[in-house]
Write a protein that holds these residues in place. Structure first.
Motif, PDB file in Angstrom:
ATOM      1  N   ASN A  88       0.803  -1.224   0.000  1.00 48.52           N
ATOM      2  CA  ASN A  88       0.000   0.000   0.000  1.00 48.52           C
ATOM      3  C   ASN A  88       0.837   1.276   0.000  1.00 48.52           C
ATOM      4  OD1 ASN A  88       0.942  -0.204   2.628  1.00 48.52           O
ATOM      5  ND2 ASN A  88      -0.986   0.445   3.555  1.00 48.52           N
ATOM      6  N   ASP A  89       2.139   1.122  -0.189  1.00 46.67           N
ATOM      7  CA  ASP A  89       3.049   2.263  -0.198  1.00 46.67           C
ATOM      8  C   ASP A  89       3.925   2.162  -1.446  1.00 46.67           C
ATOM      9  OD1 ASP A  89       5.098   4.112   0.199  1.00 46.67           O
ATOM     10  OD2 ASP A  89       5.348   3.613   2.314  1.00 46.67           O
ATOM     11  N   HIS A  90       3.971   3.215  -2.251  1.00 42.05           N
ATOM     12  CA  HIS A  90       4.763   3.154  -3.488  1.00 42.05           C
ATOM     13  C   HIS A  90       6.246   2.940  -3.211  1.00 42.05           C
ATOM     14  CE1 HIS A  90       6.258   7.269  -3.075  1.00 42.05           C
ATOM     15  NE2 HIS A  90       5.042   7.566  -2.671  1.00 42.05           N
ATOM     16  N   ASP A  91       6.686   3.242  -1.992  1.00 42.40           N
ATOM     17  CA  ASP A  91       8.080   2.988  -1.626  1.00 42.40           C
ATOM     18  C   ASP A  91       8.279   1.598  -1.026  1.00 42.40           C
ATOM     19  OD1 ASP A  91       9.154   5.442  -2.453  1.00 42.40           O
ATOM     20  OD2 ASP A  91       8.515   6.403  -0.589  1.00 42.40           O
ATOM     21  N   ASP A  92       7.202   0.882  -0.745  1.00 43.92           N
ATOM     22  CA  ASP A  92       7.266  -0.468  -0.190  1.00 43.92           C
ATOM     23  C   ASP A  92       6.182  -1.316  -0.843  1.00 43.92           C
ATOM     24  OD1 ASP A  92       7.598  -2.780   1.248  1.00 43.92           O
ATOM     25  OD2 ASP A  92       7.021  -1.921   3.185  1.00 43.92           O
ATOM     26  N   THR A  93       6.447  -1.732  -2.070  1.00 46.33           N
ATOM     27  CA  THR A  93       5.451  -2.490  -2.835  1.00 46.33           C
ATOM     28  C   THR A  93       5.479  -3.975  -2.506  1.00 46.33           C
ATOM     29  OG1 THR A  93       6.993  -2.754  -4.673  1.00 46.33           O
ATOM     30  CG2 THR A  93       5.506  -0.852  -4.753  1.00 46.33           C
ATOM     31  N   ARG A  94       6.085  -4.339  -1.377  1.00 41.96           N
ATOM     32  CA  ARG A  94       6.151  -5.738  -0.994  1.00 41.96           C
ATOM     33  C   ARG A  94       5.577  -5.993   0.400  1.00 41.96           C
ATOM     34  NH1 ARG A  94       8.561  -7.946  -4.642  1.00 41.96           N
ATOM     35  NH2 ARG A  94      10.243  -9.388  -4.558  1.00 41.96           N
ATOM     36  N   GLY A 106      -9.045   1.430   0.045  1.00 42.31           N
ATOM     37  CA  GLY A 106      -7.955   0.493  -0.202  1.00 42.31           C
ATOM     38  C   GLY A 106      -7.039   1.006  -1.295  1.00 42.31           C
ATOM     39  N   ARG A 107      -5.782   0.561  -1.249  1.00 38.38           N
ATOM     40  CA  ARG A 107      -4.803   0.989  -2.251  1.00 38.38           C
ATOM     41  C   ARG A 107      -3.700  -0.057  -2.314  1.00 38.38           C
ATOM     42  NH1 ARG A 107      -3.825   6.038  -4.321  1.00 38.38           N
ATOM     43  NH2 ARG A 107      -5.324   6.810  -2.805  1.00 38.38           N
ATOM     44  N   VAL A 108      -3.297  -0.422  -3.536  1.00 39.41           N
ATOM     45  CA  VAL A 108      -2.137  -1.285  -3.732  1.00 39.41           C
ATOM     46  C   VAL A 108      -1.306  -0.771  -4.894  1.00 39.41           C
ATOM     47  CG1 VAL A 108      -3.123  -3.403  -2.762  1.00 39.41           C
ATOM     48  CG2 VAL A 108      -3.407  -2.931  -5.191  1.00 39.41           C
ATOM     49  N   TYR A 109      -0.006  -1.017  -4.782  1.00 43.54           N
ATOM     50  CA  TYR A 109       0.958  -0.736  -5.838  1.00 43.54           C
ATOM     51  C   TYR A 109       1.651  -2.050  -6.165  1.00 43.54           C
ATOM     52  CZ  TYR A 109       0.686   4.150  -4.204  1.00 43.54           C
ATOM     53  OH  TYR A 109       0.264   5.399  -3.837  1.00 43.54           O
ATOM     54  N   ASP A 112       5.414  -4.465 -12.808  1.00 44.38           N
ATOM     55  CA  ASP A 112       5.406  -5.510 -13.829  1.00 44.38           C
ATOM     56  C   ASP A 112       6.848  -5.826 -14.230  1.00 44.38           C
ATOM     57  OD1 ASP A 112       6.252  -3.503 -15.598  1.00 44.38           O
ATOM     58  OD2 ASP A 112       4.362  -3.448 -16.707  1.00 44.38           O
ATOM     59  N   ALA A 113       7.016  -6.685 -15.210  1.00 50.34           N
ATOM     60  CA  ALA A 113       8.348  -7.134 -15.631  1.00 50.34           C
ATOM     61  C   ALA A 113       9.207  -5.997 -16.189  1.00 50.34           C
ATOM     62  CB  ALA A 113       8.214  -8.246 -16.673  1.00 50.34           C
ATOM     63  N   ASP A 114       8.590  -4.934 -16.668  1.00 53.24           N
ATOM     64  CA  ASP A 114       9.339  -3.799 -17.205  1.00 53.24           C
ATOM     65  C   ASP A 114       9.603  -2.719 -16.162  1.00 53.24           C
ATOM     66  OD1 ASP A 114       9.732  -4.515 -20.019  1.00 53.24           O
ATOM     67  OD2 ASP A 114       7.540  -4.453 -20.120  1.00 53.24           O
ATOM     68  N   GLY A 115       9.185  -2.946 -14.932  1.00 47.94           N
ATOM     69  CA  GLY A 115       9.425  -1.998 -13.860  1.00 47.94           C
ATOM     70  C   GLY A 115       8.394  -0.900 -13.729  1.00 47.94           C
ATOM     71  N   HIS A 116       7.310  -0.970 -14.518  1.00 51.72           N
ATOM     72  CA  HIS A 116       6.255   0.037 -14.393  1.00 51.72           C
ATOM     73  C   HIS A 116       5.570  -0.122 -13.042  1.00 51.72           C
ATOM     74  CE1 HIS A 116       6.909   1.041 -18.515  1.00 51.72           C
ATOM     75  NE2 HIS A 116       6.514  -0.147 -18.944  1.00 51.72           N
ATOM     76  N   LEU A 117       5.168   0.988 -12.474  1.00 51.83           N
ATOM     77  CA  LEU A 117       4.463   0.985 -11.197  1.00 51.83           C
ATOM     78  C   LEU A 117       2.967   1.144 -11.466  1.00 51.83           C
ATOM     79  CD1 LEU A 117       4.600   0.991  -8.087  1.00 51.83           C
ATOM     80  CD2 LEU A 117       4.807   3.498  -8.218  1.00 51.83           C
ATOM     81  N   TRP A 118       2.208   0.100 -11.165  1.00 52.84           N
ATOM     82  CA  TRP A 118       0.770   0.103 -11.332  1.00 52.84           C
ATOM     83  C   TRP A 118       0.139   0.326  -9.957  1.00 52.84           C
ATOM     84  CZ3 TRP A 118      -0.626   0.283 -16.232  1.00 52.84           C
ATOM     85  CH2 TRP A 118       0.244  -0.247 -17.203  1.00 52.84           C
ATOM     86  N   GLU A 119      -0.904   1.098  -9.924  1.00 49.97           N
ATOM     87  CA  GLU A 119      -1.608   1.420  -8.679  1.00 49.97           C
ATOM     88  C   GLU A 119      -3.096   1.172  -8.869  1.00 49.97           C
ATOM     89  OE1 GLU A 119      -2.422   5.451  -5.980  1.00 49.97           O
ATOM     90  OE2 GLU A 119      -0.961   5.499  -7.618  1.00 49.97           O
TER      91      GLU A 119
END
Length: 122
Positions: A88-94, A106-109, A112-119
């Protein structure tokens, strides 16, 4: 009126990237696009689509989707089932958390395989 028509996202493997996002979002499979069918698109609501175009070194993109609560839960379930790291944090997507510290339901980041950040937020 201003309405979004489409988003262009670069990918090394356009078919695989489009399939990945369509699967996670629970959308219909991607369709070939372009004069040479060298791109793939996934259709969203209201005629908007995401277009994956080929690139040997894709530039970073951050794209956010707003969905209803039921679709959000389905997306989180698919991320878990596929073993895709999210948070739920773009700096901690794990961190595997879904609470929205910005005040939404709710929120998730996720990447993908190319490193794009999806939210995805609701």
């Amino acid at each position: 009126m201003i309405q979004l028509d489409h988003l262009a996202v670069e990918a090394r493997d356009v078919a695989a990237s489009a399939r990945f996002l369509a699967d996670i979002l629970g959308l219909a499979g991607p369709v070939p696009e372009g004069e040479d069918d060298d791109m793939f698109r996934i259709d969203l609501d209201h005629g908007v689509f995401v277009l994956f175009s080929p690139a040997s070194e894709p530039r970073f993109s951050h794209v956010a989707f707003r969905v209803d609560a039921a679709r959000f839960e389905s997306i989180v379930d698919r991320l878990r089932a596929r073993g895709v790291a999210f948070g739920n944090d773009h700096d901690d997507t794990r961190n595997h958390r879904t609470e929205d510290f910005l005040g939404g339901a709710g929120r998730v980041y996720f990447h993908d395989a190319d490193g794009h950040l999806w939210e995805v937020t609701c």
